[in-house]
Design a protein around this motif. Structure first.
Motif, short mmCIF file in Angstrom:
data_model
loop_
_atom_site.label_atom_id
_atom_site.label_comp_id
_atom_site.label_asym_id
_atom_site.label_seq_id
_atom_site.Cartn_x
_atom_site.Cartn_y
_atom_site.Cartn_z
N GLU A 1 5.70 0.35 -8.33
CA GLU A 1 6.42 1.04 -7.52
C GLU A 1 5.87 2.40 -7.20
O GLU A 1 6.03 2.78 -6.02
CB GLU A 1 7.89 0.88 -7.82
N ALA B 1 2.68 2.65 -4.89
CA ALA B 1 2.88 2.29 -3.66
C ALA B 1 3.01 3.75 -2.64
O ALA B 1 2.58 3.68 -1.67
CB ALA B 1 4.13 1.39 -3.31
N THR B 2 3.83 4.83 -3.33
CA THR B 2 3.73 6.08 -2.47
C THR B 2 3.10 7.17 -3.06
O THR B 2 3.29 8.39 -2.61
CB THR B 2 5.29 6.32 -2.40
N ARG C 1 -5.87 3.21 -4.84
CA ARG C 1 -4.74 2.58 -4.98
C ARG C 1 -4.50 1.05 -5.15
O ARG C 1 -3.81 0.64 -6.05
CB ARG C 1 -3.68 2.99 -3.74
N LYS C 2 -5.42 0.44 -4.61
CA LYS C 2 -5.51 -1.02 -4.70
C LYS C 2 -6.07 -1.54 -6.05
O LYS C 2 -5.47 -2.31 -6.57
CB LYS C 2 -6.49 -1.59 -3.57
N ASP D 1 -3.31 -0.99 -8.46
CA ASP D 1 -2.16 -2.11 -8.11
C ASP D 1 -2.73 -3.32 -9.11
O ASP D 1 -2.11 -4.05 -9.81
CB ASP D 1 -2.04 -2.42 -6.92
#
Length: 302
Positions: A214, A217-218, A228-229, A232
């Motif tokens: 969560e 994502a920001t 970022r990916k 994840d």
């Protein structure tokens, strides 16, 4: 901003330049080289400043700020280029004759940590903390300490954890990393989740990994969408591990497969596939590939 490397913020404190010191050359001073680092970041700056840094004469006053600044610049550039053995030799020699400033201990601890010398890294990082390491540098050091203690807690058989004291220290430092940063790196939630998995507290690990996803994502600290990916993918793999180890094997396998599909690069896919395989059939820590060992990035501004 968070996108700025933790190393840059460290240098901002550790290289406070006195204005009354004479420059060694009109265009080559520790301050001028520091300005390049602040402007470009370590990855881009080190190749630019290395020849000039080599041309600088080492200050003779080992107790002065000029000497500390010189060692800071040279030490972090060795770390940035992954020259761990050289960095360790350089810093140990300098610290043997000069003052053991916390910023220099941080550099040495990072080199020891990256070299897998966990007991030595722990002692060095904890000395830096005892010597009043600046508050904004502490979260990153806490994270590295948590990982180092996790590795100490691991046995040489089956990846099990047998040292409850080391595991307790890993949890302590992971929590400090979260609590001491106004906007923690999402990976620190994942780090604490791995500690919880080692403690067989899989529900807590699952919740922490959900928070990591969560927050990721920001989170504004990653310099690129690709990173970022990649994070994840790392968090999804951890979430799959937690469900699998809890006994929810079908869900765990599905999440681990999603993690592999999410990974943006082939090298990361290879690392995550090894993590998946080791979850299904655990292997001793020393048999795992080196890229698997750290649970968190070494520095925020990767």
């Amino acid at each position: 901003m968070k996108a700025r490397s933790a190393l840059i913020s460290l240098l901002a404190v550790c290289t406070l330049m006195a204005t009354d010191h004479p420059a060694q050359a009109a265009d080559i001073t520790p301050k001028s080289l520091t300005d390049v680092v602040k402007r470009e970041g370590w990855a881009k700056a080190c190749p630019q400043i290395q020849p000039k840094l080599d041309a600088l004469q080492e200050p003779g006053d080992f107790s002065g700020n000029d000497w500390r600044d010189y060692v800071t610049l040279k030490g972090w550039c060795l770390v940035e280029t992954r020259r761990e053995a050289e960095a360790i030799d350089f810093l140990e020699n300098k610290l043997a004759v000069g003052r053991r400033a916390p910023c220099l201990l941080d550099i040495l601890g990072t080199s020891l940590f990256r070299s897998g010398l966990d007991a030595e890294a722990i002692a060095t990082f904890e000395e830096a903390l005892e010597n009043d390491l600046p508050a904004h540098d502490r979260p990153n050091v806490y994270s590295k300490l948590a990982t180092a203690y996790m590795r100490l807690a691991a046995t040489s058989s089956g990846g099990q954890m047998t040292d409850p004291n080391a595991l307790a220290q890993a949890e302590r430092y992971a929590r400090l990393a979260l609590e001491s940063d106004k906007e923690p790196v999402p990976a620190v939630y994942s780090q604490l989740a791995h500690v919880k998995m080692a403690q067989q507290k899989h529900d807590e690990a699952i919740e922490l990994l959900k928070v990591a996803l969560e927050k990721n994502a920001t989170y504004k600290g990653w310099p690129s969408p690709g990173l970022r990916k990649a994070m994840d993918a790392q968090f999804l793999m951890g979430l799959g591990q937690a469900h699998y180890l809890k006994g929810e094997r079908e869900r765990g396998l599905l999440l681990m497969d999603v993690a592999l599909d999410t990974a943006p690069t082939e090298p990361q896919k290879s690392v995550l596939n090894t993590i998946r395989d080791n979850t299904l059939k655990p292997r001793p820590l020393e048999q795992l590939p080196r890229p698997l060992r750290p649970l968190v990035p070494l520095d925020k501004g990767i």
